[in-house]
Design an enzyme around this catalytic site. Structure first.
Site, PDB file in Angstrom:
ATOM      1  N   ASP A  29      -7.222   5.894  -3.909  1.00  0.00           N
ATOM      2  CA  ASP A  29      -6.493   4.710  -3.443  1.00  0.00           C
ATOM      3  C   ASP A  29      -6.154   3.837  -4.640  1.00  0.00           C
ATOM      4  OD1 ASP A  29      -5.366   2.643  -2.062  1.00  0.00           O
ATOM      5  OD2 ASP A  29      -7.028   2.365  -0.659  1.00  0.00           O
ATOM      6  N   CYS A  75       0.803  -1.228   0.000  1.00  0.00           N
ATOM      7  CA  CYS A  75       0.000   0.000   0.000  1.00  0.00           C
ATOM      8  C   CYS A  75       0.833   1.274   0.000  1.00  0.00           C
ATOM      9  CB  CYS A  75      -0.990  -0.009   1.157  1.00  0.00           C
ATOM     10  SG  CYS A  75      -0.251   0.089   2.811  1.00  0.00           S
ATOM     11  N   HIS A 120      -3.048   1.251   6.619  1.00  0.00           N
ATOM     12  CA  HIS A 120      -3.254   1.276   5.169  1.00  0.00           C
ATOM     13  C   HIS A 120      -3.002   2.699   4.696  1.00  0.00           C
ATOM     14  CE1 HIS A 120      -4.544   0.401   1.209  1.00  0.00           C
ATOM     15  NE2 HIS A 120      -5.615   1.160   1.266  1.00  0.00           N
TER      16      HIS A 120
END
Length: 722
Positions: A403, A324, A380
């Site tokens: 994202d 991530c 995250h």
């Protein structure tokens, strides 16, 4: 041959005006690096170019203006300074939409006083053609102006604030108002037009403190927060948004988009969130959470975007591998490269709600072992980008969530993409486009804990409304500290606008409570103690069985091998409390961490009459020693060999083997490494890394240390090459 002389040309591009020290190095298999140097002065930066040939039948007649352009100056240094684009490593002129830039023409002879000229600049981007006209003598006006002063003709151009971004071919023609004849003064100039967060007419205009754009657009280095909500740190990342590979990859990805979408930051950012990952479109980075990184690079080894984008630019194939923070770092690079204000955001205890029901479920047996669970990542990382949202009701512009990590396909249009999601809509829980539901759950989902009984049935023993969305973090403007933005995503826990936790109290929680406590400041290799405190809330005494289990855990929340387990029986007086302490030795966890430094502890208290069961869980991140970095006392100079001194301490009571330091340069310095072999217990090891600075400017110097027993030991230091 021996004693011979070899002559070779050196072509240099991209130099700014002024004096430079030119250093040329020659390396070979038989001799060490040999350098020669000389001082050179750049008087023009490929700005002044000969005009295109004039038509054969130019202006005629005694009253005709003698128009014969002999020079064209695109004022690259001045224009790029005013447009904040001077750092891009490209010979192209780079400008921002909605802002004036100037082209200066030189006529062979002085033009008559009051001469009226007409200029036309045509810009071509794929099928798009934008033409801007000017007609006014010796003055300026909005959009475009031609002014004349003797032999000098100044043409001011201003592209609209909604111009599609990308690479353009510009043709500039000049004519006289009293004649139909024109002179093509330049044909086919390649220039780049980007978003403009300094321009009010641009939908990505940053309406806050303009100095913040030094951070969110122009800063080429940063920190991405990782760890846990109680023990975290900023992982250094070199964004390198101005390097040539970054711009080349951006142009390549833009060409995959519809031309009509390239003027809208909403659509550009949504497409980039899909193109940064390789899940369904041959994008930039391939994700891998398996722990097996054969055939690629471990996500922990990346320290910036430059190496990733250089490889992708060279191969046009997804780079292996990322997680991530890598996806976020690369996306920050590309967003800042477009001109959009952007930053990386870390959400600690981040829920992964696959059912879009704003809840995640965890199932435990009576000893505290997980039997099934939805995912809660220890952290995250995603992105925020700043823009207005004319497609939504008023008030939902500003920071938008994006994202690029491929978690779930977007229910709005499909594909592994997320955003732009209005951050304020997440806070309010309003279902607006795009993907609000998923982000809302990441920061605000309930966590429901179930216990499986001996007959296979399950009971809800705890509905935790505050377990996720902890210490949401980003790098502060202008510093190296963490800025907490949690309250921008959710209302304060327990406030009147948040759900009241007591409404979710179970019957068991009315009878008993349990609380786990562990020191947050434990270094790997050290023993520590975990304490579970159990309280009887009833008036009568009762027997209670207490289990404490510790397991290694990946940052995604996936459980690993068991570290420790403890079982105790307590007799609790009415209203009384007792604690169970569990001692954990380094030998209990070192053999099973497998490169991850997280241990999840779970404690369960079960009354002997089976009428009450309570649970608590906590996460420990074992800290690692930093790598110390010392730069030469005189600093770093471009093309001057330098020695970087590094050192690290062995935190274990055993010998480290296969130790190696690596200097990560991201194209700014020559890569360098040093093997140190064995490092004794608790000993400090030092090494010297020889390197050659290749580019001027400020950056973050990152050195990692790895060995057979430990990985991801890191140090960083801001540095400047002059």
């Amino acid at each position: 041959e021996g004693g011979g002389t070899f002559h070779f040309p050196v072509v240099i591009t991209g130099l700014v005006l002024g004096k430079h020290q030119l250093v040329v190095g020659v390396d070979s298999d038989s001799v060490e690096l040999v350098t020669g140097e000389a001082e050179v002065e750049v008087v023009e930066k490929i700005e002044s170019q000969p005009p295109a040939p004039a038509p054969a039948d130019g202006p005629s007649g005694s009253d005709a203006t003698p128009l014969e352009v002999t020079g064209v100056n695109f004022n690259i240094a001045k224009n790029e300074s005013e447009h904040h684009t001077h750092l891009y490593d490209t010979p192209m002129l780079v400008v921002r939409r909605g802002q004036k830039f100037t082209v200066t023409l030189t006529n062979r002879t002085a033009l008559p006083e009051g001469a009226v000229l007409v200029a036309r600049a045509s810009f071509m981007l794929n099928p798009v053609s934008l033409t801007f006209h000017t007609r006014k003598p010796n003055s300026f006006e909005v959009d475009t102006v031609v002014s004349v002063a003797g032999r000098e003709i100044t043409v001011d151009l201003c592209t609209p604030g909604n111009t599609p971004i990308g690479r353009y071919e510009m043709t500039l023609t000049l004519g006289v108002n009293t004649s139909n004849d024109v002179v093509v003064v330049h044909d086919g100039l390649t220039l780049m037009i980007l978003f403009n967060p300094w321009c009010k007419e641009d939908t990505c205009y940053y309406g806050g403190d303009a100095s913040h754009l030094e951070e969110y657009v122009l800063n080429n280095k940063g920190l991405i927060w990782v760890g846990s909500s109680t023990s975290n740190y900023g992982r250094p990342w070199q964004f390198a948004q101005f390097q040539k590979d970054s711009l080349a990859v951006l142009l390549y990805l833009l060409d995959k988009m519809k031309t009509s979408d390239r003027g809208d930051p909403i659509m550009v950012t949504r497409e980039l969130s899909a193109l940064v990952n390789s899940q369904d479109d041959n994008g930039v980075v391939t994700g891998n959470w398996s722990g097996d990184y054969e055939g690629g690079t471990s996500p922990l080894s990346w320290t910036g975007s430059a190496s990733i984008l250089a490889e992708y630019n060279r191969t046009k194939r997804p780079v292996r591998y990322g997680q991530c923070w890598v996806f976020s770092g690369v996306q920050t690079t590309l967003l800042r490269c477009t001109g959009i204000a952007a930053r990386s955001i870390t959400n600690f205890s981040s829920a992964h709600d696959t059912n879009f029901n704003r809840a995640v479920d965890k199932y435990y047996d009576q000893q505290g072992n997980v039997t099934a669970q939805d995912s809660i990542w220890n952290f995250h990382v995603w992105n925020e980008a700043y823009m207005s949202r004319p497609d939504l009701p008023k008030g939902f512009g500003g920071w938008q969530v994006l994202d690029a990590t491929p978690q779930e396909e977007s229910p709005q249009g499909g594909g592994y993409r997320l955003g732009p999601t209005p951050r304020y809509a997440v806070k309010l829980g309003q279902r607006l486009k795009y993907d609000v539901e998923f982000v809302y759950s990441e920061v605000n989902a309930d966590v429901r804990y179930y216990m499986r009984q001996e007959d296979g049935s399950t009971d809800l023993i705890w509905n935790d409304t505050s377990a996720v969305g902890k210490n949401i973090s980003t790098k502060a403007v202008g510093g190296r500290v963490r800025e907490d933005v949690t309250l921008d995503y959710k209302f304060a826990e327990g406030s009147t606008l948040e759900r009241i936790g007591t409404a979710n109290t179970t019957e068991s929680q009315k009878q008993m409570s349990i609380h786990l406590d562990v020191d947050d400041n434990v270094e790997i290799g050290s023993p520590f103690t975990v304490a579970a405190k159990v309280t009887n809330k009833l008036g009568d005494a009762r027997l209670v069985s207490v289990s404490v289990v510790g397991r290694a855990e990946l940052y995604t929340g996936a459980p690993g091998q068991r570290v420790t387990i403890s079982q105790s029986d307590l007799e609790l007086m009415g209203g009384g409390s007792q604690s169970v302490e569990v001692k954990v030795e380094a030998s209990d966890y070192l053999r099973i961490l497998e490169g991850a430094y997280f241990i999840r502890f779970t404690a369960v208290a079960l009354s002997s009459d089976k009428q009450a069961a309570v649970l608590d869980t906590t996460l420990l991140r074992l800290k690692t020693p930093d790598v110390d970095i010392t730069v030469p006392p005189g600093g770093l100079q471009q093309y001057r060999p330098a020695v970087i001194k590094v050192a690290v301490r062995n935190p274990l009571n055993s010998t480290l083997t296969g130790g190696q330091f690596v200097l990560h340069s991201e194209g700014l310095l020559q890569e360098s490494s040093a093997s140190v072999g064995r490092v004794g217990p608790r000993a400090r090891v030092e090494a010297e890394l020889e390197t050659l600075p290749l580019r001027k400017g400020s950056f973050v110097l990152v050195v990692t240390f790895s060995c057979d027993q430990l990985s991801d030991l890191m140090g960083d230091q801001d540095a400047t090459v002059v």
